[in-house]
Design a protein around this motif. Structure first.
Motif, PDB file in Angstrom:
ATOM      1  N   SER A 161     -67.719   2.841   7.201  1.00 42.72           N
ATOM      2  CA  SER A 161     -68.896   2.237   6.563  1.00 42.72           C
ATOM      3  C   SER A 161     -69.629   1.389   7.593  1.00 42.72           C
ATOM      4  O   SER A 161     -69.026   0.839   8.518  1.00 42.72           O
ATOM      5  CB  SER A 161     -68.485   1.375   5.366  1.00 42.72           C
ATOM      6  OG  SER A 161     -67.731   0.252   5.776  1.00 42.72           O
ATOM      7  N   THR A 164     -74.791   0.570   5.248  1.00 43.63           N
ATOM      8  CA  THR A 164     -75.797   1.406   4.612  1.00 43.63           C
ATOM      9  C   THR A 164     -75.166   2.132   3.421  1.00 43.63           C
ATOM     10  O   THR A 164     -73.955   2.045   3.201  1.00 43.63           O
ATOM     11  CB  THR A 164     -76.347   2.453   5.606  1.00 43.63           C
ATOM     12  OG1 THR A 164     -75.339   3.456   5.836  1.00 43.63           O
ATOM     13  CG2 THR A 164     -76.718   1.796   6.932  1.00 43.63           C
ATOM     14  N   THR A 166     -74.496   5.127   3.348  1.00 39.28           N
ATOM     15  CA  THR A 166     -73.895   6.345   3.899  1.00 39.28           C
ATOM     16  C   THR A 166     -72.556   6.038   4.557  1.00 39.28           C
ATOM     17  O   THR A 166     -72.460   5.133   5.392  1.00 39.28           O
ATOM     18  CB  THR A 166     -74.833   6.985   4.939  1.00 39.28           C
ATOM     19  OG1 THR A 166     -76.083   7.314   4.307  1.00 39.28           O
ATOM     20  CG2 THR A 166     -74.230   8.248   5.515  1.00 39.28           C
ATOM     21  N   ARG A 168     -69.554   7.696   6.961  1.00 35.84           N
ATOM     22  CA  ARG A 168     -69.422   8.762   7.956  1.00 35.84           C
ATOM     23  C   ARG A 168     -67.979   9.253   8.037  1.00 35.84           C
ATOM     24  O   ARG A 168     -67.046   8.450   8.019  1.00 35.84           O
ATOM     25  CB  ARG A 168     -69.868   8.248   9.333  1.00 35.84           C
ATOM     26  CG  ARG A 168     -71.364   8.081   9.468  1.00 35.84           C
ATOM     27  CD  ARG A 168     -71.742   7.595  10.847  1.00 35.84           C
ATOM     28  NE  ARG A 168     -71.747   6.136  10.920  1.00 35.84           N
ATOM     29  CZ  ARG A 168     -71.925   5.448  12.045  1.00 35.84           C
ATOM     30  NH1 ARG A 168     -72.057   6.083  13.189  1.00 35.84           N
ATOM     31  NH2 ARG A 168     -71.929   4.135  12.019  1.00 35.84           N
ATOM     32  N   GLU A 177     -68.544  12.242  15.016  1.00 36.29           N
ATOM     33  CA  GLU A 177     -68.895  12.391  13.613  1.00 36.29           C
ATOM     34  C   GLU A 177     -68.712  13.825  13.131  1.00 36.29           C
ATOM     35  O   GLU A 177     -69.143  14.778  13.777  1.00 36.29           O
ATOM     36  CB  GLU A 177     -70.338  11.942  13.394  1.00 36.29           C
ATOM     37  CG  GLU A 177     -70.756  11.896  11.939  1.00 36.29           C
ATOM     38  CD  GLU A 177     -72.143  11.321  11.745  1.00 36.29           C
ATOM     39  OE1 GLU A 177     -72.889  11.882  10.921  1.00 36.29           O
ATOM     40  OE2 GLU A 177     -72.483  10.324  12.427  1.00 36.29           O
ATOM     41  N   ARG A 180     -71.200  13.346   6.651  1.00 39.32           N
ATOM     42  CA  ARG A 180     -71.637  12.114   5.998  1.00 39.32           C
ATOM     43  C   ARG A 180     -71.520  12.226   4.486  1.00 39.32           C
ATOM     44  O   ARG A 180     -71.611  13.329   3.921  1.00 39.32           O
ATOM     45  CB  ARG A 180     -73.080  11.770   6.390  1.00 39.32           C
ATOM     46  CG  ARG A 180     -73.241  11.505   7.885  1.00 39.32           C
ATOM     47  CD  ARG A 180     -74.576  10.893   8.216  1.00 39.32           C
ATOM     48  NE  ARG A 180     -74.615  10.445   9.615  1.00 39.32           N
ATOM     49  CZ  ARG A 180     -75.484   9.571  10.101  1.00 39.32           C
ATOM     50  NH1 ARG A 180     -76.420   9.054   9.300  1.00 39.32           N
ATOM     51  NH2 ARG A 180     -75.437   9.220  11.361  1.00 39.32           N
ATOM     52  N   ILE A 181     -71.346  11.083   3.833  1.00 41.20           N
ATOM     53  CA  ILE A 181     -71.291  10.993   2.378  1.00 41.20           C
ATOM     54  C   ILE A 181     -72.361  10.007   1.941  1.00 41.20           C
ATOM     55  O   ILE A 181     -72.314   8.827   2.297  1.00 41.20           O
ATOM     56  CB  ILE A 181     -69.910  10.512   1.893  1.00 41.20           C
ATOM     57  CG1 ILE A 181     -68.793  11.432   2.404  1.00 41.20           C
ATOM     58  CG2 ILE A 181     -69.871  10.405   0.377  1.00 41.20           C
ATOM     59  CD1 ILE A 181     -67.397  10.866   2.181  1.00 41.20           C
ATOM     60  N   ALA A 182     -73.342  10.484   1.185  1.00 42.56           N
ATOM     61  CA  ALA A 182     -74.401   9.614   0.649  1.00 42.56           C
ATOM     62  C   ALA A 182     -73.917   9.044  -0.684  1.00 42.56           C
ATOM     63  O   ALA A 182     -73.698   9.781  -1.639  1.00 42.56           O
ATOM     64  CB  ALA A 182     -75.690  10.400   0.466  1.00 42.56           C
ATOM     65  N   THR A 184     -74.061   6.995  -4.160  1.00 38.69           N
ATOM     66  CA  THR A 184     -75.044   6.630  -5.177  1.00 38.69           C
ATOM     67  C   THR A 184     -74.360   6.021  -6.393  1.00 38.69           C
ATOM     68  O   THR A 184     -73.229   6.380  -6.738  1.00 38.69           O
ATOM     69  CB  THR A 184     -75.856   7.862  -5.642  1.00 38.69           C
ATOM     70  OG1 THR A 184     -74.958   8.841  -6.193  1.00 38.69           O
ATOM     71  CG2 THR A 184     -76.635   8.456  -4.500  1.00 38.69           C
ATOM     72  N   PRO A 189     -79.162   4.970  -4.333  1.00 43.99           N
ATOM     73  CA  PRO A 189     -78.316   4.642  -3.179  1.00 43.99           C
ATOM     74  C   PRO A 189     -77.673   3.270  -3.345  1.00 43.99           C
ATOM     75  O   PRO A 189     -78.326   2.314  -3.776  1.00 43.99           O
ATOM     76  CB  PRO A 189     -79.304   4.647  -2.003  1.00 43.99           C
ATOM     77  CG  PRO A 189     -80.444   5.501  -2.459  1.00 43.99           C
ATOM     78  CD  PRO A 189     -80.566   5.270  -3.934  1.00 43.99           C
ATOM     79  N   GLY A 221     -70.189  11.743  -3.499  1.00 44.07           N
ATOM     80  CA  GLY A 221     -70.720  10.426  -3.154  1.00 44.07           C
ATOM     81  C   GLY A 221     -71.029   9.569  -4.354  1.00 44.07           C
ATOM     82  O   GLY A 221     -71.459   8.416  -4.214  1.00 44.07           O
TER      83      GLY A 221
END
Length: 280
Positions: A161, A164, A166, A168, A177, A180-182, A184, A189, A221
């Motif tokens: 973390s 943000t 997001t 990684r 990398e 990524r995991i967005a 919500t 977000p 996510g």
């Protein structure tokens, strides 16, 4: 069960989070026969954190990372000039071994991979590997872009973390990398994700400057639950505004979950309890 409505406001591109509890809407205990069926509950469930046991914790520790690795408790602390990685005795809170970072570095999250521990720093993009259980630096530092906040492992990758919304996925060997995991919450977000832990196929994340842990589905996510730590904050009676919850550790061998915070005198073993509200 007392039902609360937890209202979560997220401020667009800034990613700042404001959290407060609104009073529940009064409802008749027995609706009249002509009343329509109530709509299904919406929002994300909020769960109680039931305290199982309490253990001493160093009240001077600016906790940034907490984990069990090979059955042993490790912690990292922050602040320039005071950052370290430490091996801790759970029962007494005593520091059994300590490795200090140089005064210019602000220590952040830690992750366990095989028989080594990896640690992040905040804004310098530099990380380190440490032998276990001796906490001796090994190999060259690794580097990453952006800030370092929290870290955990899902068994195949490290998860990082950076403040943000997001997370990684990181290759533990080369620290490159992988994806990524967005993240919500109710389709919006969720920023300020901090200390991480992987438990039962879900990512647990302290949401900085709130009293909540987000439970994240790593496949989508989506936050599918929040854990309310505000009663624990009230119990420790921390007066420093920085003394927020930050520290989640899972002892997989004994199925035990622990939480603490910056400058907290107590390390809590908790169980996730009943639903106490909804985040809308």
């Amino acid at each position: 069960m007392v039902k609360l409505t937890l209202v979560v406001g997220l401020i667009g591109a800034l990613g700042a989070s404001a959290w407060h509890v609104a009073a529940p809407t009064p409802q008749a205990s027995v609706p009249p026969p002509s009343a329509a069926a109530p709509p299904p509950e919406t929002g994300t469930p909020v769960y109680a954190a039931n305290v199982v046991a309490r253990f001493p914790h160093d009240r001077d520790a600016f906790t940034e990372g907490l984990l069990f690795c090979n059955g042993t408790l490790y912690e990292s602390t922050g602040k320039e000039g005071a950052s370290d990685i430490r091996r801790v005795d759970l029962a007494t809170g005593k520091v059994l071994a300590r490795a200090r970072l140089t005064p210019d570095l602000f220590g952040e999250g830690i992750g366990c991979w095989k028989n080594s521990l990896l640690s992040l720093t905040w804004k310098t993009g530099i990380g380190f590997r440490w032998t276990l259980p001796t906490l001796k630096r090994v190999g060259a530092p690794f580097h990453y872009t952006g800030e370092g906040w929290g870290m955990t492992s899902d068994g195949g990758s490290l998860l990082l973390s950076d403040g943000t919304p997001t997370l990684r996925r990181i290759d533990p060997a080369g620290f490159t990398e992988r994806g990524r995991i967005a993240v919500t919450l109710n389709g919006r977000p969720l920023a300020k994700l901090n200390e991480l832990e992987f438990v039962g196929g879900r990512i647990l994340a302290n949401v900085w400057m709130t009293g909540f842990i987000a439970r994240i589905d790593p496949a989508s996510g989506r936050v599918d639950g929040l854990i309310d730590l505000r009663p624990l904050i009230a119990e420790v009676q921390a007066s420093d505004p920085d003394a927020v919850p930050n520290g989640i550790a899972y002892d997989a061998a004994h199925d035990r979950l622990f939480v603490t915070g910056k400058y907290w005198p107590t390390l809590f073993e908790i169980k996730i309890g009943e639903e106490v509200g909804r985040a809308n």
